[in-house]
Design an enzyme around this catalytic site. Structure first.
Site, PDB file in Angstrom:
ATOM      1  N   HIS A 184      -9.996 -24.188  10.947  1.00 29.15           N
ATOM      2  CA  HIS A 184     -10.292 -22.953  11.423  1.00 29.15           C
ATOM      3  C   HIS A 184      -8.875 -22.026  11.341  1.00 29.15           C
ATOM      4  O   HIS A 184      -7.782 -22.587  11.792  1.00 29.15           O
ATOM      5  CB  HIS A 184     -10.353 -23.271  12.734  1.00 29.15           C
ATOM      6  CG  HIS A 184     -10.649 -21.904  13.651  1.00 29.15           C
ATOM      7  ND1 HIS A 184     -11.889 -21.335  13.552  1.00 29.15           N
ATOM      8  CD2 HIS A 184      -9.823 -20.993  14.367  1.00 29.15           C
ATOM      9  CE1 HIS A 184     -11.763 -20.063  14.194  1.00 29.15           C
ATOM     10  NE2 HIS A 184     -10.745 -19.996  14.906  1.00 29.15           N
ATOM     11  N   ASP A 186      -7.311 -18.186  12.067  1.00 28.00           N
ATOM     12  CA  ASP A 186      -7.442 -17.021  12.538  1.00 28.00           C
ATOM     13  C   ASP A 186      -7.041 -15.990  11.559  1.00 28.00           C
ATOM     14  O   ASP A 186      -5.840 -16.139  11.130  1.00 28.00           O
ATOM     15  CB  ASP A 186      -6.758 -16.905  13.959  1.00 28.00           C
ATOM     16  CG  ASP A 186      -7.573 -17.573  14.743  1.00 28.00           C
ATOM     17  OD1 ASP A 186      -8.764 -17.635  14.966  1.00 28.00           O
ATOM     18  OD2 ASP A 186      -6.961 -18.231  15.833  1.00 28.00           O
ATOM     19  N   ASP A 305     -15.246 -20.064  17.384  1.00 27.76           N
ATOM     20  CA  ASP A 305     -13.896 -19.562  18.471  1.00 27.76           C
ATOM     21  C   ASP A 305     -14.183 -18.282  19.031  1.00 27.76           C
ATOM     22  O   ASP A 305     -13.260 -17.504  19.352  1.00 27.76           O
ATOM     23  CB  ASP A 305     -12.873 -19.816  17.785  1.00 27.76           C
ATOM     24  CG  ASP A 305     -11.440 -20.064  18.467  1.00 27.76           C
ATOM     25  OD1 ASP A 305     -11.661 -20.148  19.571  1.00 27.76           O
ATOM     26  OD2 ASP A 305     -10.388 -19.365  18.170  1.00 27.76           O
ATOM     27  N   HIS A 510     -12.242 -11.964  15.668  1.00 22.13           N
ATOM     28  CA  HIS A 510     -12.279 -12.357  17.293  1.00 22.13           C
ATOM     29  C   HIS A 510     -10.982 -12.352  18.016  1.00 22.13           C
ATOM     30  O   HIS A 510     -11.130 -12.730  19.117  1.00 22.13           O
ATOM     31  CB  HIS A 510     -13.112 -13.674  17.452  1.00 22.13           C
ATOM     32  CG  HIS A 510     -12.387 -14.949  16.894  1.00 22.13           C
ATOM     33  ND1 HIS A 510     -12.986 -15.492  15.724  1.00 22.13           N
ATOM     34  CD2 HIS A 510     -11.617 -15.654  17.102  1.00 22.13           C
ATOM     35  CE1 HIS A 510     -12.067 -16.818  15.508  1.00 22.13           C
ATOM     36  NE2 HIS A 510     -11.363 -16.551  16.483  1.00 22.13           N
TER      37      HIS A 510
END
Length: 819
Positions: A184, A186, A305, A510
């Site tokens: 993951h 971001d 997430d 997000h």
């Protein structure tokens, strides 16, 4: 965020022939090894990646002298926060290189240690009631007895003891865990967008190296990560542009089925705040990219997430070719435990998607025995399905899987006493779940995260920029489409619009649109919004010039007129402001057809002009024949009624348009959270700086304004406007905000009784309770909405509309908007 480059000249001793040789590098900044002008290995101490394998067995023909370059970034896996991970970056923070060595790696010792780790975890975690825990313990004890650390010839015998345990197989009923490599990343969070490009490269090149040595490895990359099986389109595009050699390697592994494109959207967007059209564009841009680059669209939506999931998403997924959904974020619920891990999720139109939450409640597992046992024990759908996902690899700041994680799971592939563990893909997992789905339950409506409710309001300028830019792009597309239909010579600005949409979609990531990012990211996002406004205004002007060219060229002797366009699909009659010949602003009442225009020469006369009266007590009354309002000197709305029905909307003794200030001191996630206990700190705003005064005396428009002091040093100025024929009252509010750890809201108590309030969401609306009967109800003390929320009973209701806010609540009879 500075970068240092190190030139490393290596000379491997000939005496190391036949040995495995590593270049070891340990620093608290993230690094990348470059060889022959290509990235070859990411280095992240926090992600357990501190070495580059030069050779697995040194041969005479291998180069013994070589030059490497190490690109070292002055930020760690989680940025450069001062004192804590989520603190603002420390501009004076120093980063240290603590080790740079050429070493021989003893693979036999490493394998022995992994064997012992798995056995000791089994002994400790399987429990005294399980005979396998004792078998593991006694085997580990025998290994210690057999193994002489000074005599490598004893290692094989010790490893044979472990192999005997790992080769004892499970029964057919054992639960199967589908392990998928994951990383993951971001797109922006505790680091800016630019650093994410390097994070992708560091992570993905490491995964490529792992795949070369482990052909069974599959990798799922959700969110701008470079290396996983599940990726998002924006991150791929970054890597394609900045690291073309690495991108070609990734394409090769996609063709082999090891890199699996999953996700289907441009970025891993917020699941609540983007408009319906924005969400469709996320899927459109993402699916189109995957089709063009990899020859297939995604059948799984991957959003692990994000801070909650709109009830409209199932319909949007199905419309975009997706029937499967994976997340795990609801495991973060603060109040209620979500009752399922595998289920059907049903949207507001009845569309259903098969949904899976990995029961380990994480997207960054390490391949440990403890995680496998938790995955089985925690699974809330035992008996209904016998398969589940485990996502392994370092995440959030990138990193991805390691060799040790893979080696652990190889030993657990089919070992009696442990669940079966197979390296798998999302498609294999969901295909099995689909076959087992006959007994699954259905969850209807939104997947509301009972945490991070503050992200609906944090960073007001980002929220305003998102809503404005969504509207601008809508208007440009409407006007450009009409221009093409009317004039075939007009060039539809497809490429310019795609560029602007991609900027907007990127900002819906997000941690950006929710405001849970560092100031550097906020500054980038606001620049992108400014670019969309600037370019959007130019494209809109070009479309209007083409569409209305003749109308914009006044003929000799014609009366001065104003062209008014309506880009909404219903006829509108409204008061507009226009610039007169002398440059002064004048008002006009106009009617414009749906998706059409009107030329305004002689303004319409309203059936009843707006009347504005100041009362003896300083209050002001306004009426336009549709609604009548009364305002006190503080700007409170003390009366609001429909003239025809005489129905009063504001309860006796109550004030609507009441500003209230709350303490905002969450338990940990400062930019993310507002806790339920903030409601106990409510303080009405009562300090008047400038009492209510009439600013427009009536006719086509009446208005009054006032100013308040908010907290210690903030100010609020509001103009309250009533237009002719208009069925609503407008509040233009300007706040100079200088408070810390405070939360400002405006409240409207209304004389309506209903157990549910209605909130606008993407392409529809949703009802939520106005009471707190259950823990599921009171956990929604702060919710999100788009442009309106409404409280209605049979035959009567009141709606609260906004142009740039998302946080809201309706408790009892009080509608509240978070500012």
């Amino acid at each position: 965020w500075e970068t240092c480059w190190f030139k490393v000249e290596l000379s491997i001793p000939p005496a190391w022939a036949g040995r495995e040789v590593h270049f070891v590098w340990e620093s608290d900044g993230e690094g990348m090894v470059w060889r022959d002008a290509q990235p070859v290995q990411g280095l992240t101490k926090e992600g357990e990646k501190t070495s580059y394998i030069l050779t697995s067995s040194l041969k005479e023909t291998d180069p013994h002298s070589l030059t490497l370059y190490v690109e070292l970034a002055c930020n760690g896996l989680f940025g450069a926060g001062k004192g804590s991970m989520i603190a603002p970056p420390d501009p004076d923070r120093r980063f240290t290189l603590s080790k740079a060595e050429l070493v021989v790696f003893n693979r036999d010792v490493y394998e022995l240690l992994v064997d012992l780790e798995i056995l000791l975890d089994m002994a400790q975690l399987l429990g005294e009631e399980n005979q396998r825990s004792f078998q593991a313990l006694y085997t580990a004890n025998q290994m210690v007895n057999v193994c002489d650390v000074m005599d490598p010839s004893t290692f094989p015998a010790a490893r044979d003891l472990a192999a005997a345990i790992f080769s004892q197989r499970n029964g057919e009923s054992q639960h199967t865990i589908h392990a998928v490599g994951h990383c993951h990343i971001d797109s922006a969070w505790l680091w800016p967008y630019e650093e994410t490009i390097r994070k992708c490269a560091r992570s993905w090149v490491t995964v490529v190296r792992l795949m070369e040595c482990n052909p069974e490895l599959t990798f799922a990359c959700s969110q701008l990560r470079l290396i996983s099986v599940l990726w998002q389109a924006q991150q791929f595009e970054w890597v394609r542009s900045w690291y073309p050699g690495l991108y070609r390697q990734i394409q090769d592994f996609v063709a082999k089925g090891q890199f699996v494109p999953v996700g289907g959207t441009w970025v891993e967007m917020d699941g609540n705040l983007p408009s319906g059209e924005s969400m469709v564009r996320q899927f459109l841009q993402g699916q189109r990219f995957f089709q063009e680059q990899f020859g297939r669209i995604c059948s799984e939506f991957w959003l692990p997430d994000t801070f909650g999931y709109s009830a409209q998403l199932p319909q949007l997924m199905r419309g975009c070719g997706i029937r499967r959904f994976l997340t795990q974020k609801l495991s973060w619920n603060l109040v209620n435990t979500f009752p399922h891990h595998t289920f059907f999720w049903e949207g507001i139109d009845g569309s259903r998607v098969l949904t899976h939450f990995p029961p380990g409640d994480s997207y960054e597992m390490r391949g440990r025995v403890e995680e496998m046992l938790k995955t089985v024990k925690n699974n809330k759908d035992k008996g209904r399905v016998n398969h589940s996902a485990l996502l392994f690899g370092f995440g959030d700041g990138g990193g991805g899987p390691t060799q040790k994680m893979l080696d652990r799971m190889k030993r657990m592939s089919d070992t009696d006493g442990l669940p079966r563990v197979q390296i798998s893909t999302p498609d294999r997992l969901f295909s099995v779940l689909e076959k087992e789905s006959s007994q699954l339950c259905t969850w209807v409506g939104e997947l509301f995260l009972e945490l991070h409710n503050g992200t609906y309001t944090t960073q007001a300028q980002i929220k305003k920029g998102n809503r404005e830019c969504e509207r601008i792009l809508h208007d440009v597309e409407v006007l450009s489409t009409l221009a093409v239909a009317r004039d075939g010579a007009f060039q539809y600005p497809a490429s310019q619009l795609q560029r602007l949409w991609r900027l907007l979609l990127l900002n819906q990531f997000h941690d950006v649109l929710p405001g849970s990012c560092i100031q550097l990211v906020v500054e980038d996002a606001l620049q992108y919004y400014a670019e969309i406004r600037r370019a959007g205004a130019r494209l809109q002007e070009e479309a209007v010039q083409s569409l209305c060219r003749e109308l914009l060229q006044p003929k000799a002797g014609s009366t001065e007129s104003t062209l008014v366009l309506n880009t909404l699909p219903w006829e509108r009659t409204e008061v507009i402001s226009r610039t007169g010949p002398a440059g002064t602003e004048t008002l006009a009442l106009v009617t414009v057809p749906s998706m059409g225009y009107a030329l305004v020469r002689e303004p319409l006369l309203p059936p009843q002009p707006v009347a504005v009266r100041k009362q003896e007590d300083g209050s002001i009354a306004m009426e336009n024949g549709v609604i009548a309002v009364c305002l006190d000197m503080m700007g409170h709305l003390t009366s609001l009624r429909l003239v025809d029905s005489e129905r009063e909307s504001v309860p006796d003794g109550c004030y609507a348009n009441q500003f209230a200030l709350f303490d905002d001191v969450p338990l940990y996630w400062d930019a993310w959270d507002v806790m339920d206990y903030h409601l106990e700190t409510r303080k009405p705003v009562t300090t008047l700086l400038k009492p209510l005064e009439i600013t427009l005396a009536g006719g086509l428009r009446g208005s009054a304004s006032f100013s308040l002091q908010i907290g210690e040093s903030s100010t609020l100025t509001q103009e309250i406007i009533l237009d002719a024929t208009c069925p609503y009252l407008r509040f233009l509010t300007q706040v100079e905000w200088k408070e810390a750890h405070k939360f400002l809201k405006v409240e409207f108590p209304v004389q309506v009784r209903s157990t549910n309030a209605t909130y606008e969401i993407q392409f529809g609306h949703l009802q939520r309770p106005t009471h707190w009967n259950t823990s599921w109800d009171w956990a929604r003390f702060e919710v999100w909405a788009h442009k309106w929320l409404d409280l209605s009973e049979h035959g009567f209701g009141v709606a609260l509309l906004n142009d740039c806010k998302y946080g809201a609540s309706a408790h009892g009879n009080v509608l509240s908007l978070s500012l």
